[in-house]
Write an enzyme that holds these catalytic residues in place. Structure first.
Site, PDB file in Angstrom:
ATOM      1  N   ALA A   1       0.852  -1.192   0.000  1.00  0.00           N
ATOM      2  CA  ALA A   1       0.000   0.000   0.000  1.00  0.00           C
ATOM      3  C   ALA A   1       0.887   1.240   0.000  1.00  0.00           C
ATOM      4  CB  ALA A   1      -0.886   0.004   1.240  1.00  0.00           C
ATOM      5  N   LYS A   2       0.581   2.179  -0.875  1.00  0.00           N
ATOM      6  CA  LYS A   2       1.295   3.458  -0.835  1.00  0.00           C
ATOM      7  C   LYS A   2       0.553   4.316   0.194  1.00  0.00           C
ATOM      8  CE  LYS A   2       3.323   6.832  -4.023  1.00  0.00           C
ATOM      9  NZ  LYS A   2       4.709   6.791  -3.565  1.00  0.00           N
TER      10      LYS A   2
END
Ligand code: PPE
Length: 308
Positions: A156-157
């Protein structure tokens, strides 16, 4: 940063100065947000956004991993991007979509917080400097480890995870280096503070495989495909820090950094930008600027420009 005219926020375009949030915003307290970094380039056919759909799909996946309910679809965010680009009249720029838990309750649980979504666009030059793009940068392997997959999902960014990057790059800068490379908790090469890593040794191109704690980089994927198309063998496998020291060439890639050569790692001289780095850098820049027919499908144009 250079201010522009408008910011898209929760469904409408607002003046740059009005795109504000309350200090009680959940995302501000706990880093509970996800974001993207995308570049739009000026091409002969007008402004093109590089792999826009892929970036917005990653935003969707990042949100899913954090249980954040994204209130807009990829298509809606795409339309918002075109609206924003038109309003700001920027031929080329960096785009920053962000979604985060907004103002409501405090306390980490975020049971009833709204999800705010915004997209900013502004001109952003060479991430690691024009000089660095041309002659390469000096990097330091960080004493900070990259967050592990069971600490925060690195796939996940997520905004909060960037404390990890901030500490690493701050340490490197304070010690006189341009950028940091983080190792995983097992000691394998992971990411730069905001870039994916590539190594060239004896004519083979290496990059850490996706089981390392790395972001699933869109530029990484782009560069792998471009390099293979140019006839290079690309191997995704675990790398250790001495692979960096003894490499023939090292470079880092990312939306912001594009393809930036590395000339020194921990004071070991890797050398000036080598032939493979320069070949890939030039092919990458041709691709994003719309000068390559081969990869033209990665450029997405505003609907208006398409009709022209
Ligand atoms: N690793 C990390 C940790 C990372 O932040 C980025 C992007 C990448 C790899 C490359 O990902 P991609 O852009 O999909 O190829 N870093 C973004 C943010 C930098 C910032 O300072 O903010 C970027 O390049 O836009």
């Amino acid at each position: 940063m250079r201010e522009t005219n408008k910011i898209w926020m929760n469904g409408e375009l607002v003046d740059w100065a009005d795109a504000t949030v309350h200090v009680g915003t959940h995302g501000l307290h706990y880093g509970s947000g996800v974001f993207e970094g995308i570049r739009a380039y000026e091409t002969d056919r007008g402004t093109a956004v590089f792999r826009l759909t892929d970036h917005l799909r990653r935003l969707e996946r990042s949100a899913e991993l954090l249980y954040i309910d994204l209130p807009y679809t990829v298509d809606e965010l795409k339309a918002a991007t075109w609206e924003l680009l038109a309003a700001n009249e920027l031929p080329s720029c960096y785009l920053r979509p962000i979604a985060f838990y907004g103002y409501g309750e405090l306390g980490v649980a975020a049971r009833n917080n709204p999800v705010d979504v915004a997209i900013m666009a502004w001109p952003w030059g060479a991430y690691l400097g024009e000089e660095g793009m041309r002659n390469g940068i000096r990097v330091k392997v960080s004493s900070w480890q990259r967050v592990g997959p069971n600490v925060i999902p690195h796939v996940a960014k997520a905004t909060g995870v960037y404390i990890n990057s901030m500490l690493a790059v701050a340490e490197a800068n304070r010690a006189g280096y341009d950028e940091a490379i983080l190792l995983t908790q097992d000691g394998y090469v992971a990411d730069g503070s905001g870039e994916s890593i590539f190594v060239v040794k004896d004519g083979v191109v290496y990059t850490p495989d996706l089981s390392a704690s790395i972001l699933v980089g869109i530029t990484r994927d782009t560069v792998i495909q471009i390099a293979e198309d140019l006839g290079h063998r690309v191997v995704e496998k675990p790398l250790i820090r001495t692979d960096l020291y003894l490499a023939d060439e090292v470079f880092m890639v990312g939306t912001a950094a594009e393809v930036t050569p590395i000339r020194e790692v921990d004071d070991h001289v890797v050398g000036p930008p080598g032939p493979v780095t320069l070949e890939i850098q030039s092919a990458y820049l041709d691709t994003v600027h719309g000068r390559s027919e081969r990869w033209a499908h990665w450029l997405e144009y505003a609907p208006a420009a398409k009709q022209a």
